[in-house]
Design an enzyme around this catalytic site. Structure first.
Site, PDB file in Angstrom:
ATOM      1  N   HIS A 221      11.612  97.855  20.898  1.00 49.42           N
ATOM      2  CA  HIS A 221      11.609  98.144  19.449  1.00 49.42           C
ATOM      3  C   HIS A 221      11.462  96.920  18.546  1.00 49.42           C
ATOM      4  O   HIS A 221      12.371  96.547  17.803  1.00 49.42           O
ATOM      5  CB  HIS A 221      12.835  98.958  19.048  1.00 49.42           C
ATOM      6  CG  HIS A 221      14.113  98.604  19.761  1.00 49.42           C
ATOM      7  ND1 HIS A 221      14.654  97.355  19.744  1.00 49.42           N
ATOM      8  CD2 HIS A 221      14.943  99.360  20.513  1.00 49.42           C
ATOM      9  CE1 HIS A 221      15.774  97.351  20.453  1.00 49.42           C
ATOM     10  NE2 HIS A 221      15.966  98.555  20.934  1.00 49.42           N
TER      11      HIS A 221
ATOM     12  N   ASN B 190      19.220 100.297  14.965  1.00 46.64           N
ATOM     13  CA  ASN B 190      19.221  98.878  15.317  1.00 46.64           C
ATOM     14  C   ASN B 190      18.088  98.591  16.302  1.00 46.64           C
ATOM     15  O   ASN B 190      18.025  99.267  17.327  1.00 46.64           O
ATOM     16  CB  ASN B 190      20.548  98.471  15.959  1.00 46.64           C
ATOM     17  CG  ASN B 190      21.732  98.711  15.057  1.00 46.64           C
ATOM     18  OD1 ASN B 190      21.615  98.767  13.841  1.00 46.64           O
ATOM     19  ND2 ASN B 190      22.910  98.851  15.663  1.00 46.64           N
TER      20      ASN B 190
ATOM     21  N   ASP C 121      13.454 105.202  21.175  1.00 46.68           N
ATOM     22  CA  ASP C 121      14.834 104.736  20.978  1.00 46.68           C
ATOM     23  C   ASP C 121      15.744 105.901  20.599  1.00 46.68           C
ATOM     24  O   ASP C 121      16.637 105.776  19.755  1.00 46.68           O
ATOM     25  CB  ASP C 121      14.895 103.636  19.917  1.00 46.68           C
ATOM     26  CG  ASP C 121      16.104 102.718  20.110  1.00 46.68           C
ATOM     27  OD1 ASP C 121      16.621 102.654  21.235  1.00 46.68           O
ATOM     28  OD2 ASP C 121      16.526 102.081  19.138  1.00 46.68           O
TER      29      ASP C 121
ATOM     30  N   HIS D 178      23.151 110.880  17.951  1.00 43.97           N
ATOM     31  CA  HIS D 178      24.485 110.919  17.350  1.00 43.97           C
ATOM     32  C   HIS D 178      24.654 112.204  16.537  1.00 43.97           C
ATOM     33  O   HIS D 178      23.694 112.730  15.976  1.00 43.97           O
ATOM     34  CB  HIS D 178      24.687 109.722  16.417  1.00 43.97           C
ATOM     35  CG  HIS D 178      24.638 108.402  17.105  1.00 43.97           C
ATOM     36  ND1 HIS D 178      25.630 107.947  17.940  1.00 43.97           N
ATOM     37  CD2 HIS D 178      23.697 107.417  17.092  1.00 43.97           C
ATOM     38  CE1 HIS D 178      25.317 106.748  18.401  1.00 43.97           C
ATOM     39  NE2 HIS D 178      24.144 106.409  17.906  1.00 43.97           N
TER      40      HIS D 178
END
Length: 357
Positions: A143, A196, A223, A227
């Site tokens: 990333h 992130n 990625d 959550h």
């Protein structure tokens, strides 16, 4: 995002056992590096896993590797590709302290790319490249987010043939999120796009998009981090980082094809062929006689809106909610078996472990 983290041989075996019971598609797992588990690298089966995941920046639990001697050991001893998350923890910590001093204990999410800054990304990526070159290690940078980091990469990482692995020892990926969103989207989407490394500026996004076509970006990742929405409450300090993007990755990238960012053929290279080449995946990633039939069928000019009813992830939300797509996934074949069709997943099918090299 898993408990326990996959940093022991036992935890790795447990992941494979769990996937053999539950995964509706094919699977494998990275082995997580820590400051203290380099001695286990020689026991890893290079045909079973794609590589070693290394967090060279702020992470949860014991997965932050920030000791120079540990990094030297990892890069000098890893036989497998190293996939590195590159952010400099000291820079991030200084930026967070300054932001809290100025904005309070939980700065608004718009400050996330100031805290997890261009400098934090660049310095860590520079160190990873330096160590990979020093030890002749195989490095894949996960990333990538900034135009400045792209200057550290060789250009033209195209392959010499459809049969060869990637020719460069240093490669990089961009994620769908960093290719699609920019920092202006924090105003409307808030922590839903907090991840992130942070989503950066429109200029950084434009540079990443350009790099899709000149070879500096070899693959596209997601990625994916599912959550719960309740965990995304708060700001830079409190809200969890990460978003669920697997389900909408292909249709989002096809939208960029429609916008002329890249060609359909290049998209197939970046999302199908090059991932198989990068990790030397056996008999997958191409439409080729003797290869496994992992195939997706998509329909263009088929408009639909992402709503909660269309979300398959257990987390139940997406940063793409309310967005109208122009491509639709109609069917997904895994090993020639129809595992998804017309909005329904075959919950009885179990995929296969992927093999490498």
């Amino acid at each position: 995002n898993t408990v326990p983290q996959t940093t022991t041989l036992e935890a790795l075996d447990e992941k494979f056992a769990l996937a053999a019971q539950k995964s509706h598609v094919n699977y494998s797992f990275f082995f997580g590096a820590t400051n203290d588990n380099v001695s286990l690298f020689d026991e890893l089966d290079e045909h079973r896993i794609p590589g070693i995941k290394l967090f060279m920046g702020s992470s949860t639990g014991n997965m932050l590797v920030d000791r120079r001697e540990s990094l030297e050991r990892i890069f000098s001893s890893a036989r497998l590709p190293i996939m590195a998350h590159c952010e400099d923890t000291d820079i991030i910590n200084r930026n967070m302290a300054a932001a809290k001093h100025r904005y309070g204990d939980d700065p608004e999410v718009a400050h996330h790319p100031e805290i997890r800054s261009e400098e934090a990304c660049y310095e860590s990526t520079r160190l990873a490249v330096e160590l990979a070159q020093k030890h002749q290690a195989r490095l894949h940078i996960a990333h990538l987010t900034t135009a400045k980091e792209l200057d550290l990469l060789p250009s033209g990482i195209s392959l010499t043939s459809h049969l060869s692995p990637l020719t460069s020892k240093i490669t990089a990926e961009a994620t769908v999120s960093h290719l699609y969103f920019s920092d202006s989207d924090y105003a409307t989407l808030g922590t839903r796009i907090k991840c992130n490394p942070a989503i950066k500026t429109a200029l950084d996004r434009a540079a990443l998009r350009q790099a899709l076509n000149d070879g500096r970006i070899a693959v596209i990742g997601t990625d994916h981090a599912p959550h719960l929405l309740s965990q995304k409450e708060g700001g830079c300090a409190r809200a969890a980082s990460g978003m669920p993007m697997i389900q909408f990755s292909l249709v989002t990238m096809l939208e960029l094809v429609d916008e002329g960012v890249l060609s359909l053929e290049r998209l197939v290279e970046l999302m199908c062929h090059n991932p198989a080449r990068l990790f030397e995946v056996r008999n997958r990633g191409f439409l080729r006689e003797g290869y496994q039939a992992d195939v997706v069928l998509v329909r263009p000019n088929s408009r639909w809106v992402c709503t909660k009813d269309t979300i398959l992830s257990k987390c139940g939300w997406s940063p793409m909610e309310g967005h109208e797509f122009s491509w639709q996934v109609e069917r997904t074949l895994c090993n020639g078996h129809s595992v998804y069709a017309d909005g329904t997943v075959d919950a009885d099918y179990i995929g296969q472990p992927v093999s490498f090299r």
